[in-house]
Scaffold this active site. Structure first.
Site, PDB file in Angstrom:
ATOM      1  N   GLU A 229       8.426  -2.458  -1.932  1.00  0.00           N
ATOM      2  CA  GLU A 229       8.062  -1.754  -0.698  1.00  0.00           C
ATOM      3  C   GLU A 229       6.637  -2.175  -0.400  1.00  0.00           C
ATOM      4  O   GLU A 229       5.705  -1.720  -1.058  1.00  0.00           O
ATOM      5  CB  GLU A 229       8.210  -0.243  -0.932  1.00  0.00           C
ATOM      6  CG  GLU A 229       8.408   0.509   0.349  1.00  0.00           C
ATOM      7  CD  GLU A 229       7.083   0.909   0.951  1.00  0.00           C
ATOM      8  OE1 GLU A 229       6.575   0.125   1.789  1.00  0.00           O
ATOM      9  OE2 GLU A 229       6.562   1.958   0.576  1.00  0.00           O
ATOM     10  N   CYS A 263       1.720   2.506   4.800  1.00  0.00           N
ATOM     11  CA  CYS A 263       2.484   1.277   5.079  1.00  0.00           C
ATOM     12  C   CYS A 263       3.232   1.402   6.394  1.00  0.00           C
ATOM     13  O   CYS A 263       3.358   0.438   7.133  1.00  0.00           O
ATOM     14  CB  CYS A 263       3.422   0.952   3.930  1.00  0.00           C
ATOM     15  SG  CYS A 263       4.393   2.340   3.385  1.00  0.00           S
TER      16      CYS A 263
HETATM   17  P1  NDP Z   1      -2.268  -3.854  -4.465  1.00  0.00           P
HETATM   18  O1  NDP Z   1      -0.947  -4.381  -4.078  1.00  0.00           O
HETATM   19  O2  NDP Z   1      -3.228  -4.790  -5.066  1.00  0.00           O
HETATM   20  O3  NDP Z   1      -2.063  -2.631  -5.487  1.00  0.00           O
HETATM   21  C1  NDP Z   1      -0.862  -1.913  -5.629  1.00  0.00           C
HETATM   22  C2  NDP Z   1      -0.520  -1.809  -7.102  1.00  0.00           C
HETATM   23  O4  NDP Z   1      -0.182  -3.092  -7.604  1.00  0.00           O
HETATM   24  C3  NDP Z   1      -1.676  -1.311  -7.966  1.00  0.00           C
HETATM   25  O5  NDP Z   1      -1.163  -0.536  -9.018  1.00  0.00           O
HETATM   26  C4  NDP Z   1      -2.255  -2.607  -8.489  1.00  0.00           C
HETATM   27  O6  NDP Z   1      -3.008  -2.432  -9.647  1.00  0.00           O
HETATM   28  C5  NDP Z   1      -1.006  -3.384  -8.744  1.00  0.00           C
HETATM   29  N1  NDP Z   1      -1.131  -4.831  -8.839  1.00  0.00           N
HETATM   30  C6  NDP Z   1      -1.791  -5.647  -7.994  1.00  0.00           C
HETATM   31  N2  NDP Z   1      -1.621  -6.930  -8.361  1.00  0.00           N
HETATM   32  C7  NDP Z   1      -0.840  -6.919  -9.472  1.00  0.00           C
HETATM   33  C8  NDP Z   1      -0.331  -7.929 -10.336  1.00  0.00           C
HETATM   34  N3  NDP Z   1      -0.572  -9.223 -10.135  1.00  0.00           N
HETATM   35  N4  NDP Z   1       0.405  -7.546 -11.399  1.00  0.00           N
HETATM   36  C9  NDP Z   1       0.652  -6.255 -11.614  1.00  0.00           C
HETATM   37  N5  NDP Z   1       0.203  -5.252 -10.846  1.00  0.00           N
HETATM   38  C10 NDP Z   1      -0.535  -5.570  -9.774  1.00  0.00           C
HETATM   39  O7  NDP Z   1      -2.872  -3.139  -3.219  1.00  0.00           O
HETATM   40  P2  NDP Z   1      -4.414  -2.740  -2.943  1.00  0.00           P
HETATM   41  O8  NDP Z   1      -4.623  -1.394  -3.459  1.00  0.00           O
HETATM   42  O9  NDP Z   1      -5.334  -3.795  -3.404  1.00  0.00           O
HETATM   43  O10 NDP Z   1      -4.374  -2.744  -1.359  1.00  0.00           O
HETATM   44  C11 NDP Z   1      -4.423  -3.980  -0.673  1.00  0.00           C
HETATM   45  C12 NDP Z   1      -3.461  -4.000   0.484  1.00  0.00           C
HETATM   46  O11 NDP Z   1      -2.122  -3.739   0.041  1.00  0.00           O
HETATM   47  C13 NDP Z   1      -3.699  -2.941   1.521  1.00  0.00           C
HETATM   48  O12 NDP Z   1      -4.714  -3.301   2.372  1.00  0.00           O
HETATM   49  C14 NDP Z   1      -2.344  -2.847   2.168  1.00  0.00           C
HETATM   50  O13 NDP Z   1      -2.185  -3.880   3.078  1.00  0.00           O
HETATM   51  C15 NDP Z   1      -1.377  -3.066   1.027  1.00  0.00           C
HETATM   52  N6  NDP Z   1      -0.874  -1.808   0.463  1.00  0.00           N
HETATM   53  C16 NDP Z   1       0.327  -1.358   0.861  1.00  0.00           C
HETATM   54  C17 NDP Z   1       0.802  -0.163   0.380  1.00  0.00           C
HETATM   55  C18 NDP Z   1       2.108   0.367   0.787  1.00  0.00           C
HETATM   56  O14 NDP Z   1       2.283   1.585   0.810  1.00  0.00           O
HETATM   57  N7  NDP Z   1       3.088  -0.482   1.074  1.00  0.00           N
HETATM   58  C19 NDP Z   1       0.035   0.660  -0.541  1.00  0.00           C
HETATM   59  C20 NDP Z   1      -1.217   0.081  -0.933  1.00  0.00           C
HETATM   60  C21 NDP Z   1      -1.627  -1.108  -0.444  1.00  0.00           C
HETATM   61  P3  NDP Z   1      -4.617  -2.335  -9.592  1.00  0.00           P
HETATM   62  O15 NDP Z   1      -4.938  -1.149  -8.779  1.00  0.00           O
HETATM   63  O16 NDP Z   1      -4.983  -2.178 -11.024  1.00  0.00           O
HETATM   64  O17 NDP Z   1      -5.076  -3.615  -8.974  1.00  0.00           O
END
Ligand code: NDP
Length: 455
Positions: A229, A263
């Site tokens: 998602e 999102c």
């Molecule tokens: P991320 O996708 O980086 O973070 C979401 C989760 O994924 C966190 O738990 C993060 O961990 C983890 N994660 C990130 N990269 C990896 C990886 N390579 N392997 C394993 N786990 C990983 O989102 P951000 O918080 O950095 O937000 C950035 C952008 O993402 C936003 O600007 C938005 O566009 C989108 N977003 C969308 C969401 C939605 O509801 N669909 C929610 C949040 C963000 P950690 O925090 O430790 O990096």
């Protein structure tokens, strides 16, 4: 990334959390797998459902306490945090009440004999979750999978460790056995190791496109199913026969709720020429009326962004949009403050060659597009890498329904913002991901739909 609570209202560090070691991860995996192989996970669903009933009751009895944890940790307005906790209780209760029906055997007419499909758990799941709805994102995975018998390991976002811990404690207090739900403060490499482990059978991620593509590739390499998602660039269509005052009010809410970090927030406002001026005027008034402040203050209507990085990233995106020809109709800058505040912002005149045209703005920034007719609306709406949700405002429901069927997204709401409820499937198409959460569809994502035939 360290696991730490930093209050986004003033950027003060509240607490740091100790990461889990590889040895602790191994213990968590072993416990989860042992539970999967036990009679609790594989046996009668009636053993598991009381945990969800209790969890719902517990969350309802602690709305205030949990809401404050979320608001302090990621900046959500306190009323919205309360709403999130209540929604979590509803999801837990929904699966407690309906999972048995969803997972009952389904009969098939067949020339080969008496046939039916049973639903069995598949094993341990790895969930990777974001900070924007720090309880709801966890509940969307936990509730259906606890009912189905899949133990869940979770890596929550680095900036919400307190929410992660509080949720794990609640699930344990609700009576879940050891291994049913484990929070792990782990690195991306440790997540990759867990996904590769033979005991893990599925991966669920909510987050950015980048994280989604990396984690789904890891799952695919190990031949494991994943659900994703991801982001969205949802349209909010205002047709020329709309109730403009209502569309402007709900549109502002759809863009500014959770400081725009949703999102399914309305991000691209597509407005028909005839009503463009009146809509923009009314919409701007709602942006102007916003009261910025402490998310714990009941009178605040726009809180901070979740982190300093998020604020800086958004400011860069808006600057780039303007440099590439967009007009700043309202707002446009970070607000001088210790916290991560960005002005509610409205951009117009965004050309297709402007990077902003295709980008998701995860903050209080609205894009306005003015169009002539329904075909132009559909063309613009579908000219996106994303396909999550969308909203259409019109007093002509038949016209809105026809448009809804032409928009390439997983969800469309007519005369409302894109919302969520336990009984409605949630998810998208294109680069917004695949699979569905919530409803009867969500609980079927990670079950073995096993065919049995008696000849
Ligand atoms: P991320 O996708 O980086 O973070 C979401 C989760 O994924 C966190 O738990 C993060 O961990 C983890 N994660 C990130 N990269 C990896 C990886 N390579 N392997 C394993 N786990 C990983 O989102 P951000 O918080 O950095 O937000 C950035 C952008 O993402 C936003 O600007 C938005 O566009 C989108 N977003 C969308 C969401 C939605 O509801 N669909 C929610 C949040 C963000 P950690 O925090 O430790 O990096």
């Amino acid at each position: 990334m360290p696991y730490q609570t930093v209050n986004p209202f003033n950027n003060q560090l509240i607490k740091e959390y100790t990461p889990h070691t590889d040895q602790q991860v191994e213990q968590a995996l072993a416990k989860a797998d042992a539970l999967y192989r036990s009679g609790w996970a594989k046996g009668d669903i009636d053993q598991r459902l009381p945990v969800l009933h209790k969890l719902a009751d517990l969350m309802e009895s602690r709305v205030e306490e949990l809401a404050k944890i979320a608001s302090r940790e990621m900046g959500k307005l306190i009323a919205q945090s309360r709403g999130e906790v209540q929604l979590c209780a509803q999801i837990a209760r929904y699966y407690a009440d309906n999972a048995k029906k969803f997972l009952a055997p389904v009969r098939y007419e067949s020339s080969l004999g008496e046939a039916w499909v049973e639903h069995h758990p598949i094993g341990v799941l790895m969930a990777v979750e974001p900070w924007n709805f720090p309880f709801y994102q966890l509940m969307r995975v936990l509730a259906p999978n606890l009912a189905a018998g899949n133990p869940v390991l979770v890596k929550h976002a680095g900036i919400v460790p307190h929410c992660a811990q509080a949720f794990e404690q609640l699930v344990a207090e609700a009576g879940a056995p050891q291994g049913a739900y484990t929070n792990l403060y782990i690195s991306q490499q440790q997540v990759a190791n867990v996904i590769a482990d033979d005991r893990v059978q599925g991966v669920a991620l909510t987050g950015s496109e980048k994280a989604g593509s990396i984690v789904a590739a890891q799952a695919a390499k190990a031949l494991k199913k994943s659900t994703l998602e991801l982001g969205g660039n949802d349209v909010f269509v205002v047709l020329d026969d709309s109730d403009i005052a209502r569309a402007a009010k709900i549109g502002a809410q759809a863009r500014l709720s959770n400081a725009g970090q949703v999102c399914t927030a309305a991000k691209r406002f597509i407005v028909q020429e005839k009503v463009a001026e009146s809509f923009l005027q009314a919409f701007t008034e709602h942006f102007r009326a916003v009261k910025i402040g402490d998310p714990l203050d009941e009178t605040t209507t726009l809180g901070p962004l979740s982190s300093r990085e998020a604020l800086e990233g958004l400011a860069k995106q808006v600057d780039a949009a303007v440099q590439n020809g967009a007009k700043l109709h309202y707002g446009g800058k970070p607000i001088p403050h210790d916290g991560n505040f960005f002005e509610p912002t409205i951009l117009t005149h965004i050309g297709r060659d402007n990077p902003a045209y295709f980008e998701e703005f995860f903050g209080p920034v609205a894009q306005i597009y003015v169009v002539k007719d329904d075909d132009e609306i559909v063309k613009l709406a579908n000219d996106s890498h994303y396909g999550l949700g969308g909203a259409i405002f019109s007093t002509d429901i038949e016209r809105a329904k026809k448009l809804a069927s032409r928009i390439e997204t997983g969800m469309v709401y007519i005369n409302s913002l894109t919302d969520t409820a336990p009984e409605l499937p949630f998810g998208g198409v294109k680069r917004s991901g695949f699979g569905r959460e919530l409803s009867d569809l969500g609980i079927k994502e990670f079950v073995n739909q096993k065919l049995v035939v008696v000849s």
